[in-house]
Structures are given as structure tokens and as C-alpha cells.
Design a protein around this motif. Structure first.
Motif, mmCIF file in Angstrom:
data_model
loop_
_atom_site.group_PDB
_atom_site.id
_atom_site.type_symbol
_atom_site.label_atom_id
_atom_site.label_comp_id
_atom_site.label_asym_id
_atom_site.label_seq_id
_atom_site.Cartn_x
_atom_site.Cartn_y
_atom_site.Cartn_z
ATOM 1 N N MET A 89 0.815 -1.209 0.000
ATOM 2 C CA MET A 89 0.000 0.000 0.000
ATOM 3 C C MET A 89 0.852 1.263 0.000
ATOM 4 S SD MET A 89 -3.012 -1.123 -0.143
ATOM 5 C CE MET A 89 -3.818 0.451 0.041
ATOM 6 N N ALA A 90 2.151 1.132 0.151
ATOM 7 C CA ALA A 90 3.021 2.302 0.227
ATOM 8 C C ALA A 90 2.940 3.097 -1.062
ATOM 9 C CB ALA A 90 4.450 1.864 0.496
ATOM 10 N N GLY A 91 2.783 4.420 -0.911
ATOM 11 C CA GLY A 91 2.775 5.302 -2.066
ATOM 12 C C GLY A 91 1.427 5.422 -2.751
ATOM 13 N N LEU A 92 0.425 4.675 -2.297
ATOM 14 C CA LEU A 92 -0.891 4.752 -2.922
ATOM 15 C C LEU A 92 -1.651 5.928 -2.334
ATOM 16 C CD1 LEU A 92 -2.766 3.302 -4.927
ATOM 17 C CD2 LEU A 92 -3.645 1.987 -3.008
ATOM 18 N N GLU A 93 -2.092 6.838 -3.205
ATOM 19 C CA GLU A 93 -2.773 8.041 -2.742
ATOM 20 C C GLU A 93 -4.275 7.773 -2.676
ATOM 21 O OE1 GLU A 93 -3.289 11.648 -5.286
ATOM 22 O OE2 GLU A 93 -1.857 12.538 -3.890
ATOM 23 N N LEU A 94 -4.802 7.635 -1.465
ATOM 24 C CA LEU A 94 -6.216 7.308 -1.286
ATOM 25 C C LEU A 94 -7.118 8.524 -1.460
ATOM 26 C CD1 LEU A 94 -5.896 4.931 1.786
ATOM 27 C CD2 LEU A 94 -6.338 4.283 -0.583
ATOM 28 N N LEU A 95 -6.557 9.703 -1.295
ATOM 29 C CA LEU A 95 -7.333 10.931 -1.437
ATOM 30 C C LEU A 95 -6.478 11.953 -2.181
ATOM 31 C CD1 LEU A 95 -10.161 11.965 -0.453
ATOM 32 C CD2 LEU A 95 -8.945 13.083 1.415
ATOM 33 N N SER A 96 -6.969 12.387 -3.342
ATOM 34 C CA SER A 96 -6.191 13.317 -4.161
ATOM 35 C C SER A 96 -6.248 14.724 -3.583
ATOM 36 C CB SER A 96 -6.736 13.332 -5.592
ATOM 37 O OG SER A 96 -7.989 13.989 -5.633
ATOM 38 N N GLU A 97 -5.396 15.614 -4.111
ATOM 39 C CA GLU A 97 -5.390 17.002 -3.644
ATOM 40 C C GLU A 97 -6.724 17.677 -3.930
ATOM 41 O OE1 GLU A 97 -2.096 19.029 -5.357
ATOM 42 O OE2 GLU A 97 -0.582 17.787 -4.368
ATOM 43 N N GLN A 98 -7.434 17.205 -4.950
ATOM 44 C CA GLN A 98 -8.738 17.775 -5.308
ATOM 45 C C GLN A 98 -9.878 17.203 -4.459
ATOM 46 O OE1 GLN A 98 -6.637 16.388 -7.699
ATOM 47 N NE2 GLN A 98 -5.757 18.392 -8.217
ATOM 48 N N GLY A 99 -9.546 16.237 -3.583
ATOM 49 C CA GLY A 99 -10.563 15.671 -2.698
ATOM 50 C C GLY A 99 -11.283 14.462 -3.251
ATOM 51 N N ARG A 110 -11.398 10.300 -4.216
ATOM 52 C CA ARG A 110 -10.861 9.004 -3.820
ATOM 53 C C ARG A 110 -10.492 8.193 -5.060
ATOM 54 N NH1 ARG A 110 -15.780 8.054 0.377
ATOM 55 N NH2 ARG A 110 -14.946 5.959 0.683
ATOM 56 N N LEU A 111 -9.936 7.003 -4.845
ATOM 57 C CA LEU A 111 -9.465 6.175 -5.968
ATOM 58 C C LEU A 111 -10.577 5.831 -6.953
ATOM 59 C CD1 LEU A 111 -7.073 3.722 -4.093
ATOM 60 C CD2 LEU A 111 -6.404 5.458 -5.756
ATOM 61 N N ASP A 112 -11.807 5.639 -6.434
ATOM 62 C CA ASP A 112 -12.921 5.289 -7.319
ATOM 63 C C ASP A 112 -13.711 6.503 -7.800
ATOM 64 O OD1 ASP A 112 -14.139 5.966 -4.945
ATOM 65 O OD2 ASP A 112 -14.959 3.979 -4.529
ATOM 66 N N GLY A 113 -13.156 7.710 -7.547
ATOM 67 C CA GLY A 113 -13.780 8.931 -8.071
ATOM 68 C C GLY A 113 -14.792 9.579 -7.150
ATOM 69 N N ARG A 114 -15.029 8.982 -5.985
ATOM 70 C CA ARG A 114 -16.024 9.558 -5.068
ATOM 71 C C ARG A 114 -15.421 10.682 -4.218
ATOM 72 N NH1 ARG A 114 -17.777 5.342 -1.108
ATOM 73 N NH2 ARG A 114 -15.834 4.276 -1.629
ATOM 74 N N ARG A 115 -16.303 11.567 -3.759
ATOM 75 C CA ARG A 115 -15.919 12.540 -2.739
ATOM 76 C C ARG A 115 -15.845 11.845 -1.383
ATOM 77 N NH1 ARG A 115 -14.010 17.563 -4.498
ATOM 78 N NH2 ARG A 115 -15.245 18.292 -6.273
ATOM 79 N N ALA A 116 -15.320 12.530 -0.387
ATOM 80 C CA ALA A 116 -15.084 11.918 0.924
ATOM 81 C C ALA A 116 -16.357 11.342 1.548
ATOM 82 C CB ALA A 116 -14.452 12.937 1.869
ATOM 83 N N GLY A 117 -17.465 12.071 1.465
ATOM 84 C CA GLY A 117 -18.698 11.630 2.117
ATOM 85 C C GLY A 117 -19.668 10.909 1.208
ATOM 86 N N GLU A 118 -19.237 10.578 0.015
ATOM 87 C CA GLU A 118 -20.145 10.002 -0.987
ATOM 88 C C GLU A 118 -20.228 8.481 -0.852
ATOM 89 O OE1 GLU A 118 -20.568 10.183 -5.884
ATOM 90 O OE2 GLU A 118 -19.139 11.483 -4.841
#
Length: 246
Positions: free
Chosen positions: A1-11, A13-21
Motif C-alpha cells: 500500500m506504500a505510495g498509494l494516494e487514497l485521497l487526491s489534492e482535489q478531494g 478518492r481512488l474510485d472517483g467519489r468525494r469523501a462523504g459520498e
């Protein structure tokens, strides 16, 4: 899992959802004619099948004394052999299965009006057909629809959703990648109208300063699940009414 960005700078997630979606939720009721109630539910790529039998006479002498005041709720959770990438045999009643069966029992004892059915038993069976995170939550949501399909009265819908905490941001409805990334997570089963908590479980220590935020994220997600489940129930009721009217 090292280096995997779970949340982009734009907010995102990996599957394209927002944090609360939420992940996409789809469900059908009445999928088995032989059962008193049944439902199939997809929460993202996690797929759950729930079947309900009862209320019926209590099986076994041990439970009869306890059922005098109200129905016994018997829950069994299982993970299908083909539900994950690991093709290993899971013995019936393995430790995780027993633990989640107990969680389901506690959840639905808090919601079902058991006092209406003294000296009786309600059986709830849930199987995860495909696992991609939030297995317990998908099980609760599928079982809720199956209990409603069986015509068993409850205090309210029981809606469940997970939440995690990554990079100082609460994330709702975790998928498998987010679950296995580490960090504190909780699973919440909520009766949304009264805000009564049926079950709350945390998998790691979390600073109390963050607890309210992650709990709020899970609670809001449960209420979003409630709106979707209620829509499924109303559509199913319209279909049944139309069939009876023919």
C-alpha cells in the motif's frame, strides 16, 4: 500500500467519489419465493443476499424459555468461498462469521418489535456473494429489506455504513482498498429517525478529537442509505400492488 494516494489534492478518492459520498447502491426485494422474506443488495462491488424465515415456533428446548417474552432473533452470516480473490475453504462458523452473526443478532434485536411474537423465532441468513469492503454494513442493509419483505414490524429501518479516517479527512462507505490501507475505521448501524445506535464498532484507537467527525460522517452516510432503501421498498410495494390489481 506504500505510495498509494487514497485521497487526491482535489478531494477525490481512488474510485472517483468525494469523501462523504456513498458507493452506488442497488437492491431488489422478494428474490426467493420459498422464504418469508428475501433481498439482494449491491453496495459498490460488495454483493449480499439475505433471507428471512419466521416468525415460527422455537426450535430446540433451550430457547423456549427465553422466547416467552418475545421472539428469539437467530442470525447467521457467511462469506461465499468465491466472494474474494482467496480461494480458501472457510469452515462453517469460522471466527469472523460467528462474530458478524452476533453483531447482526444484536443489531436486529434492537430494531425488531420482538415483544409482538412471544414463544417464536425469527431466522435471518445473510451471505456475502462478493466482498469489496463494508461486508457487515451490506449485510445489515440487505437483511433490513428482507425483514420488511417478510412483513415483520420494526421500530425503524436499520441502516449501516462504515467510515474511516485518512489524511485528517473522514471517508464514508469504505471499499476494500481503503479498508486494508490501515487507519481507524468504524461500522455504524443506525435507526435513522430516532438517531438510535443499534451497533457501533471500531477497529483501532482514535483520538477523541476526531471521534465526533468520523461518527458524523458515518451517521450522515447511514441516513443517505436510508433514503435509498426507502425508495427500494416503495418501488417494490408499487410492483406488488400492481400485480395484485391485475
Amino acid at each position: 500500500m506504500a505510495g498509494l494516494e487514497l485521497l487526491s489534492e482535489q478531494g477525490f478518492r481512488l474510485d472517483g467519489r468525494r469523501a462523504g459520498e456513498l458507493r452506488q447502491l442497488r437492491a431488489r426485494m422478494g428474490v426467493f419465493a420459498q422464504a418469508d422474506g428475501s433481498a439482494y443488495l449491491e453496495q459498490g462491488n460488495t454483493k449480499a443476499l439475505a433471507v428471512v424465515y419466521g416468525p415460527h415456533e422455537v426450535r430446540g428446548s433451550r430457547g423456549k424459555a427465553g422466547a416467552a417474552a418475545g421472539a428469539l432473533v437467530n442470525c447467521q452470516y457467511s462469506l461465499a468461498t468465491f466472494s474474494t480473490g482467496e480461494r480458501k475453504r472457510r469452515p462453517h462458523g469460522d471466527r469472523q462469521g460467528q462474530e458478524l452473526s452476533l453483531h447482526l443478532k444484536q443489531t436486529f434485536e434492537a430494531a425488531i418489535l420482538t415483544q409482538l411474537y412471544p414463544r417464536s423465532q425469527i431466522d435471518i441468513y445473510v451471505q456475502i456473494l462478493q466482498a469489496d469492503g463494508g461486508n457487515y454494513c451490506a449485510s445489515v442493509n440487505a437483511a433490513t429489506l428482507a425483514v420488511i419483505d417478510a412483513g415483520i414490524p420494526m421500530r425503524d429501518y436499520v441502516c449501516a455504513c462504515s467510515a474511516g479516517f485518512i489524511e485528517d479527512t473522514p471517508l464514508a462507505d469504505l471499499n476494500y482498498v481503503e479498508e486494508t490501507a490501515g487507519g481507524p475505521q468504524l461500522a455504524l448501524a443506525l435507526l435513522p429517525k430516532s438517531d438510535q445506535i443499534a451497533l457501533l464498532e471500531m477497529n483501532a484507537r482514535l483520538h477523541e478529537d476526531h471521534l465526533e467527525r468520523i461518527l458524523q460522517a458515518a451517521s450522515k452516510a447511514c441516513k443517505d442509505v436510508h433514503a435509498l432503501l426507502d425508495q427500494v421498498v416503495r418501488e417494490h410495494l408499487q410492483e406488488v400492488t400492481a400485480l395484485l390489481g391485475k
